[in-house]
Design an enzyme around this catalytic site. Structure first.
Site, PDB file in Angstrom:
ATOM      1  N   TYR A   1      -0.938  -0.796  10.557  1.00 17.98           N
ATOM      2  CA  TYR A   1      -1.626  -1.845  11.311  1.00 17.98           C
ATOM      3  C   TYR A   1      -1.520  -1.517  12.799  1.00 17.98           C
ATOM      4  CZ  TYR A   1      -1.535  -4.511   6.930  1.00 17.98           C
ATOM      5  OH  TYR A   1      -1.709  -4.916   5.629  1.00 17.98           O
TER       6      TYR A   1
ATOM      7  N   LYS B   1       4.220   7.256  -0.386  1.00 13.16           N
ATOM      8  CA  LYS B   1       3.017   7.870  -0.951  1.00 13.16           C
ATOM      9  C   LYS B   1       2.910   9.250  -0.333  1.00 13.16           C
ATOM     10  CE  LYS B   1      -0.534   7.978  -3.593  1.00 13.16           C
ATOM     11  NZ  LYS B   1      -0.340   8.121  -5.056  1.00 13.16           N
TER      12      LYS B   1
ATOM     13  N   ASP C   1       1.697   3.361  -5.904  1.00 11.70           N
ATOM     14  CA  ASP C   1       0.856   2.999  -7.055  1.00 11.70           C
ATOM     15  C   ASP C   1       1.700   2.767  -8.301  1.00 11.70           C
ATOM     16  OD1 ASP C   1       1.449   5.676  -6.741  1.00 11.70           O
ATOM     17  OD2 ASP C   1      -0.517   6.428  -7.357  1.00 11.70           O
TER      18      ASP C   1
ATOM     19  N   ASP D   1       3.090  -5.401   2.689  1.00 10.58           N
ATOM     20  CA  ASP D   1       2.164  -6.528   2.617  1.00 10.58           C
ATOM     21  C   ASP D   1       1.605  -6.666   1.207  1.00 10.58           C
ATOM     22  OD1 ASP D   1       0.477  -8.590   3.284  1.00 10.58           O
ATOM     23  OD2 ASP D   1      -0.875  -7.384   4.518  1.00 10.58           O
TER      24      ASP D   1
ATOM     25  N   ASP E   1       2.647  -9.668  -1.825  1.00  7.03           N
ATOM     26  CA  ASP E   1       1.680 -10.592  -2.428  1.00  7.03           C
ATOM     27  C   ASP E   1       1.635 -10.414  -3.941  1.00  7.03           C
ATOM     28  OD1 ASP E   1       0.990 -11.344   0.195  1.00  7.03           O
ATOM     29  OD2 ASP E   1      -1.116 -11.584  -0.356  1.00  7.03           O
TER      30      ASP E   1
HETATM   31 MG    MG Z   1      -0.594 -10.510   2.864  1.00  8.61          MG
END
Ligand code: MG
Ligand code: NAI
Length: 354
Positions: free
Chosen positions: A137, A187, A220, A244, A248
């Site tokens: 980000y 990754k 993954d 993130d 979730d």
């Molecule tokens: Mg989120």
């Protein structure tokens, strides 16, 4: 009883953000009265509504207005009509970055009486530690040739040694205080510069925390394992993007995104930390009085812990855990028929009785 006073900046934000913060404050009041903790709230109407009226999510000196508070409690920001990157970068991300809240801590606990979408989920209790201020980000990048066939976009991921070291140190330390088990999300097979660097720093950090057993997993495969066998995890550490997504996913596995809490921490306490439910503003149910207040209430409990009141924090947890385990009272997202108000009243009633 001596009274401790805390000044809290409240940012209800948009949609159900405005519906879940009053329950969180009511629970804080109830538990505060029992423990000699007084809360002084300053409410800031920074939101998409403000953006549409005034052209900015918050005033130019917004951060200065909340810099001196002991903590920030946030509902949710985002509303149709304002692009999500505008609301996020206009409010949440500046707070996280300017206040050096580089740890995003998200506990994932399946509570008794909650229905997970998975058939057999028991003893799920882990923490996702997400790097919160750099990584994928980043503001570095740009767009070129807009509107032409060769239109393009580039966005650089930024991983700094101090930035990665401090989040890994936090995660290893936390694992050492828990079950001593850490998984690093990577990754490095596909992302060949930043992720191998991350992996190397994990190895270095592991040497400083010999009591912690650790391994790395590709993101993954790790996502699949969180669905297939979530009980195996203790602490998972990931970059901004990976953390993130995983948190979730894990919150959904635990039963509802409406329950999951999050803490944006500045561990050095140079700046206020910010506590917020993981969920967003839920435009689809906003205004109906049925939003699940637990994510916000649990976040308030994490805030109390951060402010040095672990017993008070535990009373909140015990009360809502009891309501879920022993009563049918809960909001529709948890399979119940209760309103936000009814669910909150039931939790308030149990404060200090468990
Ligand atoms: Mg989120
Ligand atoms: P969302 O979390 O708002 O909603 C996803 C689904 O979960 C919806 O069906 C919603 O009804 C349900 N849900 C969420 N929280 C709930 C609660 N407390 N009780 C009952 N049901 C609940 O995510 P979505 O729809 O992707 O985003 C909506 C807006 O919120 C967007 O503008 C987005 O940018 C923003 N957002 C803001 C966040 C924040 O402030 N930290 C985080 C995530 C999204």
């Amino acid at each position: 009883m001596a009274t401790t006073k805390h000044r809290i900046a409240l940012i209800p934000g948009d949609g159900i953000g405005q519906e879940v913060l009053p329950p969180a404050c009511a629970v804080l009041e109830a538990v505060g009265a029992r423990h000699g903790i007084e809360f002084v709230y300053d409410v800031f109407g920074w939101s998409c509504e403000r953006y549409l009226a005034e052209g900015a999510m918050m005033p130019a000196d917004g951060l200065d207005q909340i810099r001196g508070h002991d903590a920030i409690l946030l509902g949710a920001v985002g509303w149709p009509g304002v692009p999500d990157h505008v609301s996020l970068w206009g409010l949440l991300i500046p707070i996280r970055r300017q206040f050096r809240q580089y740890v995003n801590r998200r506990p994932i606990t399946v509570l008794e009486g909650m229905r997970s979408p998975l058939s057999d989920v028991q003893d799920v209790d882990f923490v996702v530690v997400r790097e919160n201020v750099e990584g994928e980000y980043s503001e570095i990048g740009g767009r070129l040739n807009r509107g032409f066939p060769d239109e393009m976009a580039v966005q650089e991921a930024v991983f700094t040694r101090p930035g990665v070291e401090r989040i890994l140190d936090y995660a290893f330390t936390l694992a050492g205080e828990r079950q001593g088990n850490l998984v690093s999300a990577t990754k490095s097979n596909g992302i060949v510069h930043t992720m191998p660097f991350w992996d190397e720093l994990v190895v270095e950090q592991a040497e400083r925390h010999p009591g912690v057993t650790w391994r790395q997993e590709h993101i993954d495969a790790l996502a699949a394992k969180i669905v297939l066998d979530p009980a195996q995890f203790d602490v998972i550490v990931g970059s901004n993007l990976f953390g993130d997504i995983l948190s979730d996913l894990a919150a959904a596995v635990a039963g509802s995104i409406g329950v999951a809490p999050a803490a944006n921490l500045n561990p050095e306490r140079d700046y206020p930390s910010m506590f917020e439910p993981v969920h967003g503003s839920a435009p689809d149910i906003a205004g109906q009085g049925i939003a699940n207040p637990l994510g916000a209430i649990w976040s308030a409990s994490m805030m109390l812990e951060h402010l040095g009141h672990p017993e008070a924090a535990m009373e909140i947890f015990d009360s809502f855990a009891h309501v879920l385990a022993s009563t049918p009272v809960r909001t529709p997202d948890l399979g119940g028929t209760s309103s936000t108000k009814e669910f909150t009243s039931q939790i308030l009633e149990g404060i200090g009785k468990r």
